[in-house]
Design a protein around this motif. Structure first.
Motif, PDB file in Angstrom:
ATOM      1  N   ILE A   1       0.864  -1.184   0.000  1.00  0.00           N
ATOM      2  CA  ILE A   1       0.000   0.000   0.000  1.00  0.00           C
ATOM      3  C   ILE A   1       0.896   1.228   0.000  1.00  0.00           C
ATOM      4  CG2 ILE A   1      -1.849   1.213   1.196  1.00  0.00           C
ATOM      5  CD1 ILE A   1      -2.556  -1.460   2.531  1.00  0.00           C
ATOM      6  N   PRO A   2       0.975   1.934  -1.127  1.00  0.00           N
ATOM      7  CA  PRO A   2       1.855   3.105  -1.203  1.00  0.00           C
ATOM      8  C   PRO A   2       1.152   4.373  -0.729  1.00  0.00           C
ATOM      9  CG  PRO A   2       0.984   2.631  -3.376  1.00  0.00           C
ATOM     10  CD  PRO A   2       0.385   1.595  -2.439  1.00  0.00           C
ATOM     11  N   PHE A   3       1.898   5.212  -0.051  1.00  0.00           N
ATOM     12  CA  PHE A   3       1.421   6.534   0.354  1.00  0.00           C
ATOM     13  C   PHE A   3       2.438   7.569  -0.112  1.00  0.00           C
ATOM     14  CE2 PHE A   3      -0.395   3.694   3.575  1.00  0.00           C
ATOM     15  CZ  PHE A   3      -1.731   4.066   3.533  1.00  0.00           C
ATOM     16  N   PHE A   4       1.983   8.530  -0.899  1.00  0.00           N
ATOM     17  CA  PHE A   4       2.845   9.634  -1.289  1.00  0.00           C
ATOM     18  C   PHE A   4       2.607  10.758  -0.280  1.00  0.00           C
ATOM     19  CE2 PHE A   4       2.159   7.136  -5.091  1.00  0.00           C
ATOM     20  CZ  PHE A   4       3.452   6.969  -5.550  1.00  0.00           C
ATOM     21  N   LEU A   5       3.406  10.733   0.783  1.00  0.00           N
ATOM     22  CA  LEU A   5       3.140  11.610   1.918  1.00  0.00           C
ATOM     23  C   LEU A   5       3.249  13.087   1.556  1.00  0.00           C
ATOM     24  CD1 LEU A   5       4.916   9.673   4.802  1.00  0.00           C
ATOM     25  CD2 LEU A   5       2.568   9.487   3.980  1.00  0.00           C
ATOM     26  N   GLY A   6       4.063  13.404   0.552  1.00  0.00           N
ATOM     27  CA  GLY A   6       4.184  14.790   0.150  1.00  0.00           C
ATOM     28  C   GLY A   6       2.903  15.355  -0.435  1.00  0.00           C
ATOM     29  N   GLN A   7       1.985  14.483  -0.843  1.00  0.00           N
ATOM     30  CA  GLN A   7       0.727  14.929  -1.438  1.00  0.00           C
ATOM     31  C   GLN A   7      -0.409  14.979  -0.422  1.00  0.00           C
ATOM     32  OE1 GLN A   7      -0.087  12.421  -4.808  1.00  0.00           O
ATOM     33  NE2 GLN A   7       1.982  12.629  -5.629  1.00  0.00           N
ATOM     34  N   MET A   8      -0.169  14.506   0.793  1.00  0.00           N
ATOM     35  CA  MET A   8      -1.219  14.472   1.803  1.00  0.00           C
ATOM     36  C   MET A   8      -1.309  15.814   2.522  1.00  0.00           C
ATOM     37  SD  MET A   8      -1.011  10.713   3.557  1.00  0.00           S
ATOM     38  CE  MET A   8      -1.506   9.248   2.649  1.00  0.00           C
ATOM     39  N   SER A   9      -2.518  16.334   2.617  1.00  0.00           N
ATOM     40  CA  SER A   9      -2.714  17.627   3.277  1.00  0.00           C
ATOM     41  C   SER A   9      -3.311  17.497   4.665  1.00  0.00           C
ATOM     42  CB  SER A   9      -3.632  18.510   2.421  1.00  0.00           C
ATOM     43  OG  SER A   9      -4.891  17.886   2.227  1.00  0.00           O
ATOM     44  N   ASP A  10      -3.787  16.305   5.019  1.00  0.00           N
ATOM     45  CA  ASP A  10      -4.465  16.130   6.302  1.00  0.00           C
ATOM     46  C   ASP A  10      -4.157  14.744   6.849  1.00  0.00           C
ATOM     47  OD1 ASP A  10      -7.004  15.209   7.973  1.00  0.00           O
ATOM     48  OD2 ASP A  10      -6.955  17.412   7.980  1.00  0.00           O
ATOM     49  N   PRO A  11      -3.895  14.602   8.158  1.00  0.00           N
ATOM     50  CA  PRO A  11      -3.634  13.276   8.729  1.00  0.00           C
ATOM     51  C   PRO A  11      -4.764  12.287   8.497  1.00  0.00           C
ATOM     52  CG  PRO A  11      -3.033  15.001  10.287  1.00  0.00           C
ATOM     53  CD  PRO A  11      -3.748  15.678   9.157  1.00  0.00           C
ATOM     54  N   GLY A  12      -5.980  12.796   8.284  1.00  0.00           N
ATOM     55  CA  GLY A  12      -7.097  11.901   8.039  1.00  0.00           C
ATOM     56  C   GLY A  12      -6.916  11.051   6.813  1.00  0.00           C
ATOM     57  N   ASP A  13      -6.095  11.540   5.846  1.00  0.00           N
ATOM     58  CA  ASP A  13      -5.812  10.732   4.663  1.00  0.00           C
ATOM     59  C   ASP A  13      -5.090   9.443   5.037  1.00  0.00           C
ATOM     60  OD1 ASP A  13      -6.911  12.762   3.183  1.00  0.00           O
ATOM     61  OD2 ASP A  13      -4.988  13.693   2.708  1.00  0.00           O
ATOM     62  N   LEU A  14      -4.373   9.494   6.153  1.00  0.00           N
ATOM     63  CA  LEU A  14      -3.585   8.336   6.578  1.00  0.00           C
ATOM     64  C   LEU A  14      -4.282   7.535   7.674  1.00  0.00           C
ATOM     65  CD1 LEU A  14      -0.825   6.840   6.360  1.00  0.00           C
ATOM     66  CD2 LEU A  14       0.041   8.403   8.115  1.00  0.00           C
ATOM     67  N   ILE A  15      -4.837   8.217   8.674  1.00  0.00           N
ATOM     68  CA  ILE A  15      -5.352   7.500   9.842  1.00  0.00           C
ATOM     69  C   ILE A  15      -6.863   7.331   9.847  1.00  0.00           C
ATOM     70  CG2 ILE A  15      -3.409   8.309  11.218  1.00  0.00           C
ATOM     71  CD1 ILE A  15      -5.266  10.316  12.534  1.00  0.00           C
ATOM     72  N   GLY A  16      -7.574   7.978   8.913  1.00  0.00           N
ATOM     73  CA  GLY A  16      -9.030   7.889   8.912  1.00  0.00           C
ATOM     74  C   GLY A  16      -9.655   9.112   9.592  1.00  0.00           C
ATOM     75  N   LEU A  17     -11.000   9.181   9.593  1.00  0.00           N
ATOM     76  CA  LEU A  17     -11.718  10.339  10.130  1.00  0.00           C
ATOM     77  C   LEU A  17     -12.394  10.018  11.457  1.00  0.00           C
ATOM     78  CD1 LEU A  17     -13.369  11.574   6.801  1.00  0.00           C
ATOM     79  CD2 LEU A  17     -11.276  12.421   7.888  1.00  0.00           C
ATOM     80  N   LEU A  18     -12.532  11.067  12.282  1.00  0.00           N
ATOM     81  CA  LEU A  18     -13.220  10.911  13.566  1.00  0.00           C
ATOM     82  C   LEU A  18     -14.703  10.604  13.353  1.00  0.00           C
ATOM     83  CD1 LEU A  18     -11.778  13.640  15.955  1.00  0.00           C
ATOM     84  CD2 LEU A  18     -11.825  11.172  16.353  1.00  0.00           C
ATOM     85  N   HIS A  19     -15.232   9.763  14.255  1.00  0.00           N
ATOM     86  CA  HIS A  19     -16.634   9.343  14.136  1.00  0.00           C
ATOM     87  C   HIS A  19     -17.160   9.095  15.546  1.00  0.00           C
ATOM     88  CE1 HIS A  19     -20.185   7.089  12.922  1.00  0.00           C
ATOM     89  NE2 HIS A  19     -19.782   6.091  13.683  1.00  0.00           N
TER      90      HIS A  19
END
Length: 390
Positions: free
Chosen positions: A49-67
């Motif tokens: 599972i690749p993540f291009f961290l330089g393109q991520m603007s919010d931690p939610g892209d990586l860890i998910g959203l609060l619910h």
């Protein structure tokens, strides 16, 4: 920093326990992502599972959203889209780690230390690998020493031979292979381009391995059936006549516009050198030598020592990549022996020594396995080596 090449990278990936993290430092376009993906998907049967961290603007892209959990009334993080099944380990590839925003790096801290994100643990056996670009030419984020300490750090510096072996297996266009083989300085070009306007705009284009694959893909639409053969004395053709120009798929010359397109991929200097190389490339292809020796062997007499060295390497790359048809393998071995016997008769001892040295190297082990199927070839090489020692 410890330097490793492509073969050593595979060994590092094989030997490193899953609980330890790996950080690769290297230039762009040298194959970090491709090699990691190939190793784990093909050899370990693990999803990557690749993540291009330089393109991520919010931690939610990586860890998910609060619910809000309606049962407990507490807030929890929903599993992100990529979260794996409970019992299946995965490989998380954190690319561009040193381009990530600080808030993204904070999320990575917990991931690298405990293999957890937002309180959820990855399946046992999951692996975390990161990659960064190193060098003053990149716009980078300085990494926290505490984060770096959680990785085993290696500088990935694949050799030209590594790329040639990979490119041969990918059936990269032979004109590109031959050019890089003869001009390895253009594989990872560090020299700035001479185009003042481009340089002024901060867009200095230099060649890299990814760009040469683009060139090879482009040339597939302008395919030559065979590389040009050296001019002959017979048939009214002068031996010193210039080699024929590179052809496009319609049988005409590659034109200026084609090389301008190539310059946009690898830079002007590399494109000019490549064009000159195409005009001067000569010799037999591995297919001509090993599968049609009787038809093409007459051209061997026009080759010089550097041409034989190039041919030796292209033959071994071709064999190592498994391109020889199985039903023609025995005939190919016989023709390879005829070629070596020709070199011996022509007193091209350096060419035989070069072939013997290459085929015994660890990176050509598959080609050596092909050669070893013929006792005549083994006897020839053994007798040659014994004669040298004496």
């Amino acid at each position: 920093m410890i330097r490793i090449d492509a073969r050593e990278l595979y060994q590092v990936l094989e030997l490193t326990p899953p609980e330890q993290n790996i950080l690769l430092v290297g230039k762009h376009g040298i194959g970090k992502s491709e090699m990691i993906s190939h190793f784990y998907r093909q050899r370990q049967n693990l999803p990557v599972i690749p993540f291009f961290l330089g393109q991520m603007s919010d931690p939610g892209d990586l860890i998910g959203l609060l619910h809000k959990d309606e049962t407990t009334g507490r807030s929890v993080f929903l599993p992100p889209y990529w979260w794996p099944d409970r019992d299946r380990p995965v490989v998380l590839f954190l690319d561009e780690l040193n381009r990530a925003r600080p808030e993204i790096l904070q999320a990575v801290q917990d991931l690298t230390l405990n293999k957890t994100l937002a309180g959820k643990s990855l399946p046992p056996g999951s692996i975390v690998i990161a990659a960064v670009n190193g060098g003053e030419e990149y716009q980078l984020t300085e990494l926290d020493p505490a984060l770096v300490s959680r990785f085993n750090v290696y500088e990935f510096v694949p050799t030209v031979e590594d790329w040639l072996l990979w490119a041969a297996k990918q059936d990269i266009d032979s004109r590109v292979l031959t050019f890089i083989q003869q001009h390895p300085e253009y594989l990872d070009g560090d020299n700035p381009d001479a185009d003042t306007a481009i340089a002024t705009a901060g867009l200095i284009k230099t060649p890299d391995r990814r760009a040469w694959v683009k060139v090879a893909d482009f040339l597939r639409n302008h395919k030559q059936d065979d590389p040009p053969l050296p001019p002959l004395n017979k048939g009214g053709v002068k031996k010193d006549a210039p080699p024929p120009p590179p052809l496009n798929k319609a049988g005409g010359e590659l034109e200026d516009i084609h090389f301008k397109l190539i310059a946009g991929m690898v830079g002007t200097r590399a494109s000019i050198a490549f064009r000159q190389s195409l005009a001067n490339q000569r010799g037999l292809s591995p297919e001509q030598l090993l599968l049609q020796y009787s038809k093409h062997s007459k051209h061997l007499k026009d080759l010089e020592i550097q041409d034989f060295a190039s041919l030796n390497e292209r033959v071994l790359l071709w064999l190592n990549a498994g391109h020889c048809p199985e039903n023609k393998a025995d005939n190919a071995r016989k023709n390879l022996l005829k070629y070596l016997q020709y070199l011996q008769k022509a007193k091209q001892q350096e060419a035989i020594a070069h072939f013997s040295s290459l085929v015994q190297g660890p990176k050509f082990s598959d080609a050596m396995g092909f050669v070893a199927e013929s006792m005549d070839l083994i006897d020839f090489l053994s007798e040659y080596l014994e004669a040298i020692e004496v």
